[in-house]
Design a protein around this motif. Structure first.
Motif, PDB file in Angstrom:
ATOM      1  N   ALA A  57      -3.529  -3.610  -3.465  1.00 45.75           N
ATOM      2  CA  ALA A  57      -2.646  -2.576  -2.917  1.00 45.75           C
ATOM      3  C   ALA A  57      -2.852  -2.418  -1.412  1.00 45.75           C
ATOM      4  N   ALA A  58      -4.085  -2.559  -0.956  1.00 45.38           N
ATOM      5  CA  ALA A  58      -4.363  -2.441   0.481  1.00 45.38           C
ATOM      6  C   ALA A  58      -3.698  -3.575   1.258  1.00 45.38           C
ATOM      7  N   LYS A 109      -8.148  -1.951   5.399  1.00 49.55           N
ATOM      8  CA  LYS A 109      -7.422  -0.705   5.711  1.00 49.55           C
ATOM      9  C   LYS A 109      -7.315  -0.461   7.211  1.00 49.55           C
ATOM     10  N   GLN A 135       1.079 -10.496   2.459  1.00 52.28           N
ATOM     11  CA  GLN A 135       1.586 -10.423   1.089  1.00 52.28           C
ATOM     12  C   GLN A 135       1.038 -11.572   0.252  1.00 52.28           C
ATOM     13  N   SER A 180      -7.134  -2.229  -6.329  1.00 56.31           N
ATOM     14  CA  SER A 180      -7.109  -1.424  -5.111  1.00 56.31           C
ATOM     15  C   SER A 180      -7.031  -2.303  -3.865  1.00 56.31           C
ATOM     16  N   GLU A 228       3.604  -4.562   4.236  1.00 58.53           N
ATOM     17  CA  GLU A 228       4.742  -3.713   4.594  1.00 58.53           C
ATOM     18  C   GLU A 228       4.674  -3.299   6.060  1.00 58.53           C
ATOM     19  N   GLU A 229       3.483  -2.964   6.523  1.00 60.14           N
ATOM     20  CA  GLU A 229       3.307  -2.540   7.911  1.00 60.14           C
ATOM     21  C   GLU A 229       3.634  -3.666   8.896  1.00 60.14           C
ATOM     22  N   LYS A 287       5.676  -6.349   8.336  1.00 58.65           N
ATOM     23  CA  LYS A 287       6.794  -7.162   7.837  1.00 58.65           C
ATOM     24  C   LYS A 287       7.732  -7.662   8.926  1.00 58.65           C
ATOM     25  N   GLU A 332      -1.042  -5.176   0.237  1.00 63.78           N
ATOM     26  CA  GLU A 332       0.406  -4.930   0.159  1.00 63.78           C
ATOM     27  C   GLU A 332       0.841  -3.894   1.190  1.00 63.78           C
ATOM     28  N   ALA A 333       0.016  -2.889   1.417  1.00 62.09           N
ATOM     29  CA  ALA A 333       0.335  -1.880   2.427  1.00 62.09           C
ATOM     30  C   ALA A 333       0.393  -2.511   3.814  1.00 62.09           C
ATOM     31  N   LYS A 334      -0.533  -3.411   4.096  1.00 62.03           N
ATOM     32  CA  LYS A 334      -0.513  -4.103   5.382  1.00 62.03           C
ATOM     33  C   LYS A 334       0.678  -5.051   5.477  1.00 62.03           C
ATOM     34  N   GLU A 388     -12.109  -3.838   1.400  1.00 62.01           N
ATOM     35  CA  GLU A 388     -10.971  -2.927   1.519  1.00 62.01           C
ATOM     36  C   GLU A 388     -11.260  -1.771   2.468  1.00 62.01           C
TER      37      GLU A 388
END
Length: 474
Positions: free
Chosen positions: A173-174, A393, A206, A170, A180-181, A183, A176-178, A388
């Motif tokens: 994944a958090a 987040k 990443q 988890s 993408e945000e 990038k 990875e979300a950042k 997380e």
């Protein structure tokens, strides 16, 4: 006014002793309570410990039943008592301290006595009426602490580490979300805390995701080593007091009961004294702890300031940071994560020393080893969930700050190096540092590259990944 406690009298090798009438544990557990008031952390603190002990005792009872060694009614009463513990009942009667002398004997007897007294009730008797069902004779049949304890604790770790893997996945994944945000946010990468070369904030996050993601499979692989057990080896691995058919049958039942594939060791004498799997598993926890602390330190650096630090990102504000400095907010979540990491790293040293302490056919220091591994798993799990939910987040970026540093940094020279050559690049970098002027302006002034060339070279996508440089021959 203190109310008198109702007691029953039980007997063991050392004589008579009082046990609270309400207790499912017995005389040997009571002696352990009196002797080992050490940490305040009882077996029940880790629910998978009573559960794993009950699973092992049930497997042994069923194996002994099948072999005709234990009466069916007694075996089924033992199994039913074990089922209740597996479902979460009677855990408050697992009262022995996690740290204890005796290589885990107190833990084994705590489980044995609780199961025996509950099984006595199931059979229609009262607690302590051991002439009908005895803790050692029946519940501990064909067993020794020296195979029950390590088997149970290995199983407890196998069961417990899964929640840690979930937290790790988890958190990955958090990040990875950042990634993408963030990038498209350019910034300066740093080595040795000095400006290095351009990168994106997304690449930085990443990398966080990737480095902890590597440990998901590695920790699972290390946990698999814990599945090899010495159940049936009894005292030192020779299997004395057990039927020759008992060990594989007990292990088979244990796998079915737990839902985990447990494997009988090939050399039970070796497996009884060797703690190698614990050492390897603990080291994998230490490795994760080191990575989490590094990431936490990076988050603190990147958010430092806000006015006099890097201030490239903002961490969620969780609480006031000072009793004297108004407005100050500290990075308390990453700070806490690093402290957890230090604890886990220290625990690994305890595991190492306790493992080394094996003598001849047994390791008497297993209890502290088990305690520290279970503690590390629990703290890492809670720490990653905290990191997380209360930090990662909610992280936001400061793109203008990142771009400002990049514009003022001589790190752009590295991106120009393939086109200018090393000597020109070094000279431009030195001039920029001395004058405070921008690298771009100096390059244009000396007409080393055109505005169009610079614009192409300094496109974000061209600065943060390898390029085709086949035309840049010097």
């Amino acid at each position: 006014m203190t109310q008198d406690i109702d007691y029953r009298i039980e007997h063991d090798l050392l004589g008579d002793a009082k046990v609270p009438s309400s207790a499912y544990y017995g005389v040997q557990s009571q002696r352990a309570i009196d002797n080992f008031d050490i940490t305040g952390v009882k077996l029940s603190h880790y629910p998978n410990v009573p559960r794993a002990l009950a699973m092992v005792k049930k497997a042994c009872a069923l194996a002994n039943r099948d072999l005709g060694m234990l009466e069916t009614a007694k075996a089924e009463a033992i199994a039913k008592a074990c089922d209740e513990i597996i479902e979460g009942e009677l855990h408050d009667h697992f009262v022995v301290d996690m740290i204890q002398g005796g290589a885990g004997t107190s833990t084994n007897m705590n489980a044995t006595e609780v199961i025996c007294n509950r099984a006595l009730e199931i059979l229609g008797y009262e607690r302590g009426q051991y002439d009908h069902l005895h803790p050692n004779t029946h519940v501990n049949m064909a067993q020794s602490t020296n195979d029950v304890y390590p088997t149970s604790m290995r199983l407890a770790m196998v069961l417990k580490h899964k929640s840690m893997i979930d937290a790790l996945e988890s958190l990955k994944a958090a990040f990875e979300a950042k990634a993408e945000e963030f990038k498209d946010i350019l910034k300066v990468g740093r080595t040795q805390l000095q400006d290095a070369v351009p990168m994106t904030l997304g690449q930085e996050f990443q990398a966080f995701a990737t480095t902890i993601g590597e440990d998901i499979q590695r920790i699972s692989d290390m946990a698999a080593l814990l599945r090899e057990i010495n159940l049936g080896g009894t005292a030192i691995g020779t299997g004395i007091t057990a039927d020759s058919r008992y060990a594989p049958l007990a292990v088979k039942y244990l796998s079915e009961i737990s839902g985990e594939e447990m494997i009988l060791a090939g050399d039970l004498v070796e497996a009884t004294s060797d703690m190698g799997a614990f050492v390897i598993f603990s080291s994998s926890l230490k490795r994760l702890a080191v990575k989490l602390s590094k990431i936490s330190n990076d988050l603190r650096l990147l958010s430092s300031g806000p006015n006099c630090g890097l201030n490239e990102i903002n961490l969620p504000e969780m609480q006031p940071g000072s009793s004297i400095m108004p407005g100050k907010v500290n990075p308390v979540i990453p700070e806490c994560m690093s402290q957890i990491a230090y604890h886990v790293i220290g625990n690994d040293l305890v595991v190492t020393m306790a493992s080394e302490a094996a003598q001849l056919q047994l390791n008497a220091m297993e209890p502290v080893l088990v305690y520290k591994i279970l503690e590390s798993i629990q703290q890492l799990t809670s720490g990653m969930q905290m990191l997380e939910d209360k930090c990662v987040k909610g992280i936001t970026a400061n793109p203008e700050v990142c771009q400002g540093y990049l514009d003022r940094s001589v790190s752009l020279v590295t991106a120009l190096n393939p086109y200018l050559g090393y000597e020109n690049s070094s000279r431009i970098a030195k001039a920029a540092l001395k004058s405070g002027r921008r690298v771009i302006d100096l390059v244009l002034e000396e007409k080393l590259l055109s505005e169009e060339q610079l614009a192409e070279i300094l496109k974000p996508e061209n600065m943060v990944a390898p390029l085709d440089l086949s035309g840049t021959v010097h």
